[in-house]
Each structure stands twice: as C-alpha cells, then as structure tokens.
Design an enzyme around this catalytic site. Structure first.
Site: not given
Ligand code: DCT
Ligand code: MG
Length: 431
Positions: A232, A234, A355
């Site tokens: 995704d 962010d 997000d």
């Molecule tokens: N986060 C966290 N705990 C969670 C969910 C998310 O601390 N339960 C934080 C850490 C990363 C950030 O929010 C964004 O979450 P993701 O998009 O799920 O992680 P990402 O590292 O960006 O992974 P991806 O590259 O797959 O999007």
């Molecule tokens: Mg992410």
C-alpha cells in the site's frame, strides 16, 4: 576451522549504544574453513537492518511461518518467528553453519530447527508442506480480500469456503470494505511500485496544498524505508501551525472523491487527547489519528502498464501474483477492457490501497516514527521503551512512567535520544 569471531553487541544495553564491532579474532583449528560467529543486541531497535538481506532463504522460511501463525490467530508464535527472521536479516554475511549462530538472541528451538533444515537440505520441509496445505492456501486467498482478517477467514474456512468463487456463491453479506476488496482483488494483490507511490504522492500533495496551503505531506511506511515495492502507500499529513490541521481530512477526502480518485474510503475521527496527569495512551497506537483507509483509482499510461505486466497472460489472478502458487478463481475478465480498436487490453487504471493520516504538529515526530515501521521495528521500540526504560511509546506521545510526565520531541532523533537509543535512520529500520 578458522572461527572468525565478529562480535556485534551493545557497549551497554541500558546506555543504548547499539551495534559495534568489538573485535575480530581467529581461532585456528584443523582445516582452512573460515566462518564468522555473530553476536547482535536483542532488541531490533538497537540494530541496523538495511534492505540488503544476506540470508533471504532463511528469512523467507521464517517469515512464512510467522505469516501462517498470524493468519491462524497465533500472534505469540508469529512474533517469535518475526524476531528470529529479523535477527537473521541483520547479519552482515550469509550463514552457512549452525555454529555461527550460538549466542544469538531470539532464536528459539523451533526457529533453529527450521534454520538447520534449510542449511542442510536447501529448504525446510515444514515450510514446504505448509505452503501446500489447503488451510494455508485458503487463508491466503481469503485474507487477500481487503477487509477480511484472520478470524473471518477462519470462520469461512470452517464453513467449507476455500476460494473466492465459493465466497461469492456463499450467500454471505459482505461489508462495504470486503465488497470493494473482492471487486479489486487482483489489483490489490499486485505490489505497488515506488513510481506508482510517487504518482499518488503528487496527487495528494496537490489536493492538500489546495485545501490547506502550508500543509505538509510525508510518504511513510515501507517506501520511506527505501523499499521499491509495497502492499500500500502510507501518507502522513500535518501543518506547521498547531490546530490548522483540524478538519483537513474531510476536505481532502471530499476533493479526492469529487474528482473520482477514490474507489472506496473509510475515515475515522481523531479521538486522542493528551491529558496532563495520566498517560491516556490508546490501547492500540494505530487507531487514534484522523485516518482514511482508501482504495485509490490510479490512472496508468498504457505503454507503462503493458511493460509493467510484461508478457504475463492475464487469464488468472495467480499469473499476476508471480510465484505464490496460490489458486484463485477470480474472474479476471473484469480486469480486461475492449480498446476502441476492438483488441483486448488492460484497463487504463489500477486500484491501489492508500492510507492517509493527519497529525497535529505537536505529535508529528511520534507519528512519523510510528508510521515508518517496519512493524517489528515499531513493536520492538515499544517493548524497549516499556521494559528497559519504564516509558510508554505510541505514535502520539512518549510518557515517562517514573517522572510521570510526557517527553516532548520535535524530531525522530529526539525520541531515540529520550529512549537512550542510537538513532537508526529509516533505511535501516527494515527489521
Ligand atoms: N504499523 C505498526 N503496527 C501495525 C500496523 C502498522 O506499527 N499493526 C506501522 C508500521 C508500518 C506502517 O505502520 C505502515 O504499515 P504497513 O503499510 O502495513 O507496513 P509497510 O512497512 O508500509 O509495508 P508495505 O510496504 O507492505 O506497505
Ligand atoms: Mg505500507
């Protein structure tokens, strides 16, 4: 055997000085083989973990076991495998023998068994059979639907639902998120590239600038850590003047919606207030900002799209997901359109999970630290704060339980300093 002892460890755990090479020495034995023996500090937030992973075969195996545990609602086991994988990711060299691992933290009996199997046989029998299991395949397919978590998937599987086809014909009423998830299943299970993230960033920046001049958009998550792909995109939005950010999210979302950029969105309101005398920390540190979970409609220029998909046939979802080996019965004809020339082509846009989070400037440093990840790095920061420092860290604030007060910070560096940790830049938080 030359034992090249590379000791990586903290000068003092509580002083929080992280990874150092203390010394290198060789132990002369029978033959000429040289192996490194590693030592790393036990919290992932004390280590530097770049994207240059020297042990992908091992970490892939451990990560799959972690994923399976999480999908099976066994979070404790999941964390144990995630910690073991993270230790392996932080090692500076490929591991070739078990002797190199003595003394490493976070490697439980089960993880060591898996590592041994991979080192001796090239693969873990447990992981290979898990990947082939009906249960794992069904969990993957069903939780691949946006809005479907481990518990819902498990309930459906107990009812005999293993595929999207069976889900569609089950008569279950899906909520709005799940309906959108099913509709855009293929797109949402295809990785998002850095270029796509940047294209979306440009749109979000334009919208934010037009509804609140001076507001700032920061790309967080995996892309801030230097990843080239993600599941995704962010974003964190703030304004340098405290309070100016109030009401910003609804304006941004309305504008995006009016321009047809959103295929789905759900906004949750900010419910976090820092109180003067108690920590008032939220039970989950992720859900108290004004936050919009959305599915973005990203226009794709056709040649780029064609190149990106390469020569892959578009007849099944599994083709696009590469080597996952998962079978789905998604009717991907919905992913094709007729071009004016009558030829079949891909549609000129794709769905992307985005997000959006809005933070007041006073909490911005905590928010950017909390949203940069990785998930394990964040979990370890909070564990370090609680267990080693008697502090409570969230993506809003840091509370010192002994001094009974909040510690202010206007940068990530200040938060690491409050926690007595050496600053780890985002590109080295890939634990
Ligand atoms: N986060 C966290 N705990 C969670 C969910 C998310 O601390 N339960 C934080 C850490 C990363 C950030 O929010 C964004 O979450 P993701 O998009 O799920 O992680 P990402 O590292 O960006 O992974 P991806 O590259 O797959 O999007
Ligand atoms: Mg992410």
């Amino acid at each position: 055997l030359h034992l090249l002892d590379i000791s990586w460890f903290t000068e003092s755990m509580s002083a929080g000085h992280p990874v150092q090479i203390l010394d290198r020495h060789k132990v002369q034995q029978a033959d000429e083989v040289e192996v490194a023996v590693f030592s790393v500090p036990s919290y992932a937030c004390q280590r530097r973990t770049s994207l240059d992973n020297r042990n992908t075969v091992l970490t892939d195996a451990l990560s799959l076991l972690a994923e399976n545990a999480e999908l099976s609602d066994q979070d404790g086991r999941g964390v144990a495998f995630r910690r073991a994988a993270a230790v392996m990711k932080s090692l500076p060299e490929p591991v070739t023998s078990m002797t190199q691992l003595r003394g490493l933290p976070c490697l439980g009996e089960h993880s060591l068994r898996v590592i041994r199997d991979v080192l001796e046989n090239g693969a873990s029998r447990e992981v290979e059979s898990m990947k082939q299991s009906k249960q794992y395949k069904a969990l993957k397919v069903l939780t691949g639907v946006f809005g479907v978590g481990a518990k819902t998937a498990a309930r459906w599987i107990r009812e005999g639902i293993h595929t999207l086809h069976q889900l569609r014909n089950s008569g279950h009423t899906l909520n709005r998120a799940q309906q959108a998830g099913l509709e855009h299943y293929d797109d949402l299970n295809q990785q998002v590239s850095k270029a796509e993230a940047e294209a979306i960033q440009q749109i979000v920046e334009e919208v934010v600038a037009s509804v609140l001049p001076g507001a700032k958009v920061t790309l967080t998550g995996g892309f801030r850590r230097g990843k080239l792909m993600g599941h995704d995109v962010d974003f964190l939005i703030t304004h340098p003047e405290e309070g100016k950010e109030v009401g910003l999210m609804s304006k941004v979302v309305s504008w995006l919606e009016s321009q047809g950029f959103l295929l789905y969105q759900k906004t949750t309101r900010n419910s976090y207030l820092v109180s003067d005398d108690s920590p008032a920390l939220p039970p989950s540190n992720m859900d108290r900002f004004e936050r919009c979970l959305s599915i973005f409609k990203l226009a794709q220029d056709q040649p780029h799209r064609a190149k990106q998909l390469g020569a892959l046939p578009l007849d099944t979802a599994e083709h696009r997901r590469g080597d996952s080996g998962l079978q789905t019965d998604q009717d991907s004809c919905s992913q094709r359109i007729q071009t004016p020339g009558g030829q079949e082509d891909t549609k000129p846009w794709r769905a992307v999970r985005v997000d959006l989070v809005v933070s007041p400037i006073s909490q911005f440093a905590f928010a950017v630290l909390g949203w940069t990840g990785s998930k394990l790095f964040e979990r370890e920061l909070r564990r370090w704060a609680g267990q080693e420092k008697a502090m409570s860290l969230s993506s809003h604030a840091l509370y010192d339980n002994k001094k009974r007060k909040y510690l202010q910070a206007s940068s990530e560096e200040e938060i690491f300093a409050h926690l007595d940790l050496e600053f780890i830049p985002p590109s080295e938080r890939n634990a």
